[in-house]
Enzyme design. Structure first.
Site, mmCIF file in Angstrom:
data_model
loop_
_atom_site.group_PDB
_atom_site.id
_atom_site.type_symbol
_atom_site.label_atom_id
_atom_site.label_comp_id
_atom_site.label_asym_id
_atom_site.label_seq_id
_atom_site.Cartn_x
_atom_site.Cartn_y
_atom_site.Cartn_z
ATOM 1 N N HIS A 1 2.087 8.031 7.344
ATOM 2 C CA HIS A 1 3.257 7.314 7.854
ATOM 3 C C HIS A 1 4.383 8.292 8.185
ATOM 4 O O HIS A 1 5.177 8.033 9.079
ATOM 5 C CB HIS A 1 3.745 6.272 6.843
ATOM 6 C CG HIS A 1 2.753 5.187 6.608
ATOM 7 N ND1 HIS A 1 2.182 4.954 5.379
ATOM 8 C CD2 HIS A 1 2.191 4.295 7.453
ATOM 9 C CE1 HIS A 1 1.325 3.955 5.482
ATOM 10 N NE2 HIS A 1 1.304 3.536 6.729
ATOM 11 N N HIS B 1 2.618 6.790 2.760
ATOM 12 C CA HIS B 1 2.126 8.151 2.527
ATOM 13 C C HIS B 1 2.403 9.076 3.703
ATOM 14 O O HIS B 1 3.163 8.768 4.613
ATOM 15 C CB HIS B 1 0.628 8.110 2.207
ATOM 16 C CG HIS B 1 -0.170 7.454 3.302
ATOM 17 N ND1 HIS B 1 -0.425 8.057 4.504
ATOM 18 C CD2 HIS B 1 -0.742 6.225 3.370
ATOM 19 C CE1 HIS B 1 -1.119 7.246 5.280
ATOM 20 N NE2 HIS B 1 -1.325 6.126 4.622
ATOM 21 N N LYS C 1 0.869 -1.179 0.000
ATOM 22 C CA LYS C 1 0.000 0.000 0.000
ATOM 23 C C LYS C 1 0.901 1.222 0.000
ATOM 24 O O LYS C 1 2.105 1.115 0.234
ATOM 25 C CB LYS C 1 -0.901 -0.008 1.235
ATOM 26 C CG LYS C 1 -1.924 -1.137 1.213
ATOM 27 C CD LYS C 1 -2.850 -1.053 2.398
ATOM 28 C CE LYS C 1 -3.832 -2.227 2.411
ATOM 29 N NZ LYS C 1 -4.683 -2.202 3.601
#
Length: 578
Positions: free
Chosen positions: A144, A141, A138
């Site tokens: 994070h 982004h 995933k």
């Protein structure tokens, strides 16, 4: 140093109040610098004393303050005693203040503020900080990014205070998304794309297979079967999964290096696929596991069938869930590290999840569950690069570096730099971190590129600029003036304000250590930089007599050292030229 002055005041108070000095230290606080007037250096809040007293009638605080002040005497440390709104104020002998603070900053170096009386008797603990934790496949982004920089700050602060810290990156490297990804890669994957840009390619495959699975039941079915094969240890499925994981970690490590962040351990949900089965057995043996009509296994945390307190721990096909793996991870870490505290840094959307995990550990009989803490944070809104919505953290880092380089190139005062790319990245990261850390971590905030790159005002660029400018002063004049200095030469209001502010550093570190909020340190460093900017305009070195120049240079060096200490705690690498 502040703690020495505090102890001296506490000793005098203890004689009058008949209380041990230790009980008074934390009630004596350094007074924030005021632009309007020269204020006292320390104050004692009479209210905080009365809170500890057994007399519940609480006499008039102002009267109490005045009575107490009358019983106290000035000495070699305290030159003036006065009262304020419910406070007793203490002014420190000016020459002693100057000499002690500057000496302490130089002697303690990176430990300045951390050796304070406020931290005395602090037991050294084993602390785990779990942060960043991106999901393989995933997008890595901006959410994070927040977890990464907040977790790094908490780990830095705990380490600075002498605790034994283990930094864990707990990857989302298991679960149904790998069923989808395995199937997706067999349908749409390209080996060469995987090798050249793994995160991007895995993300593209994941998006595509999700769309297909929504329209085609066969794709969803084969994804489910792939994950079952993984859980059963099928060698082919595991080999593909291992390749995805290894390539992703390689990419993550490269990005973390750019952020100046390291981990002691990369673990992941996959480590606990077998141990999560042991958790299910344990829950079952304690009579806590209930099967539903659909075949899933749940735990009723309310004990009375309240549906809002029911937590699913196993799918109907017997495969584990995120919660089960988190339980297994917590138990395993206790066995491995015997921690005193475990801190999870994730967004506030996971608040309920962690409440349930901690509660389940409790009912399983693990009383150490109360040592686990969730530090939640809000959402960043509006972060877009010039190419549109942000997908990957790396896009943000590249954008920061590019914009910072352009900004630096347009400023006439920019120095010739050996490595402009590296400087641009460090200044850009400082800008990003300060914008993120200025408010409460729990608050959502609106991201603004314009605000990030302002060189004036309360920004990370301003902090880096101040540090570089002070470093340049030392380079220019340092060799001639930094030997001995005369404290009598630093009695101007600008000097005193800086010294008073330097006094407060330990208190600010203490507040951040209590609530794990970086904003106290950010606010302190910004004020310090503003005070230094004012002093730099008026306290000249170049045209001053040698002993005045030397004293001022000492003062500016102390500011730069404390500024660097605070920035490093926040995860910022100070630059010496920009």
């Amino acid at each position: 140093m502040a703690c020495g002055f505090r102890r001296s005041i506490a000793c005098q108070l203890s004689r009058v109040l008949d209380l041990p000095p230790e009980n008074l230290i934390k009630s004596i606080s350094a007074v924030p610098v005021s632009r309007k007037e020269e204020v006292a250096d320390f104050q004692l809040s009479v209210d905080s004393l009365l809170e500890n007293s057994s007399d519940h009638s609480k006499p008039d605080v102002q009267v109490q303050a005045m009575r107490l002040a009358e019983k106290l005497k000035c000495d070699t440390v305290v030159s003036e005693i006065s009262t304020g709104q419910g406070t007793v104020n203490f002014k420190i002998n000016r020459e002693l203040l100057t000499k002690t603070v500057l000496q302490q900053v130089m002697e303690d170096g990176s430990k300045y503020g951390l050796k304070s009386e406020l931290f005395s008797g602090l037991p050294q603990k084993k602390i785990i900080v779990e942060f960043s934790s991106p999901n393989v496949a995933k997008k890595f982004h901006v959410g994070h990014l927040r977890s990464t920089i907040i977790g790094n700050f908490i780990a830095n602060l705990k380490e600075a205070l002498g605790h034994q810290v283990t930094r864990i990156n707990y990857l989302g490297d298991w679960g149904m998304q790998f069923g989808l990804l395995g199937t997706g890669f067999q349908l749409f994957g390209y080996e060469e794309k995987l090798q050249s840009n793994p995160l991007q390619h895995l993300f593209e495959v994941y998006v595509q297979v999700n769309k297909e699975a929504a329209d085609d039941k066969n794709v969803a079915k084969s994804a489910h079967e792939f994950f079952q094969r993984l859980e059963l240890g099928d060698t082919q499925a595991l080999a593909l999964w291992q390749k995805f994981r290894d390539l992703s970690i390689e990419e993550y490590t490269r990005i973390y290096k750019r952020l100046g962040i390291h981990f002691d351990e990369y673990s992941g949900e996959s480590f606990y696929r077998e141990k999560s089965q042991e958790v299910l057995k344990l829950l079952d043996s304690k009579g806590l596991l209930q099967k539903t009509v659909k075949g899933t296994a749940v735990v009723d945390l309310s004990g009375n069938g309240d549906l809002s307190s029911i937590c699913t721990v196993m799918r109907s096909d017997g495969t584990s869930l995120y919660t089960t793996r988190d339980l297994a991870a917590a138990i395993d870490r206790m066995d491995k590290y015997n921690f005193d505290k475990m801190i999870y840094v994730t967004d506030k959307g996971q608040k309920k999840h962690f409440q349930q995990v901690f509660q389940m550990l409790q009912i399983m009989g693990y009383d150490w569950a109360e040592r686990c803490q969730h530090v939640p944070f809000g959402v960043v809104q509006g972060m877009k690069t010039r190419r549109g919505d942000v997908t990957f953290l790396e896009d943000v880092l590249n954008e920061i570096r590019l914009r910072m380089l352009q900004n630096m190139a347009s400023v006439k005062t920019t120095k010739e730099l050996e490595n402009p790319q590296e400087t641009a990245e460090r200044v850009g990261l400082a800008a990003l971190i300060i914008q993120d850390f200025r408010g409460l971590l729990l608050s959502d905030y609106q991201f603004s590129w314009d605000r990030v790159f302002q060189s004036r005002g309360d920004t990370g660029v301003f902090l880096q600029y101040t540090h570089a400018r002070l470093h340049s002063l030392e380079e220019t004049f340092g060799c001639g003036y930094l030997n001995d200095f005369n404290t009598a030469c630093l009695q101007e209001p600008q000097s005193v304000s800086i010294l008073q502010h330097l006094l407060r550093f330990d208190e600010v570190l203490y507040r951040s250590s209590q609530d794990l909020q970086p904003r106290h340190i950010v606010s302190y460093l910004l004020t310090l930089s503003h005070l230094a900017a004012v002093a730099h305009k008026t306290l000249h070195i170049k045209s001053s007599p040698p002993e005045v120049a030397g004293a001022r240079l000492h003062l500016f060096k102390a500011v730069r050292c404390v500024l660097a200490n605070g920035m490093k705690l926040l995860g910022i690498t100070p630059v010496c030229k920009m």
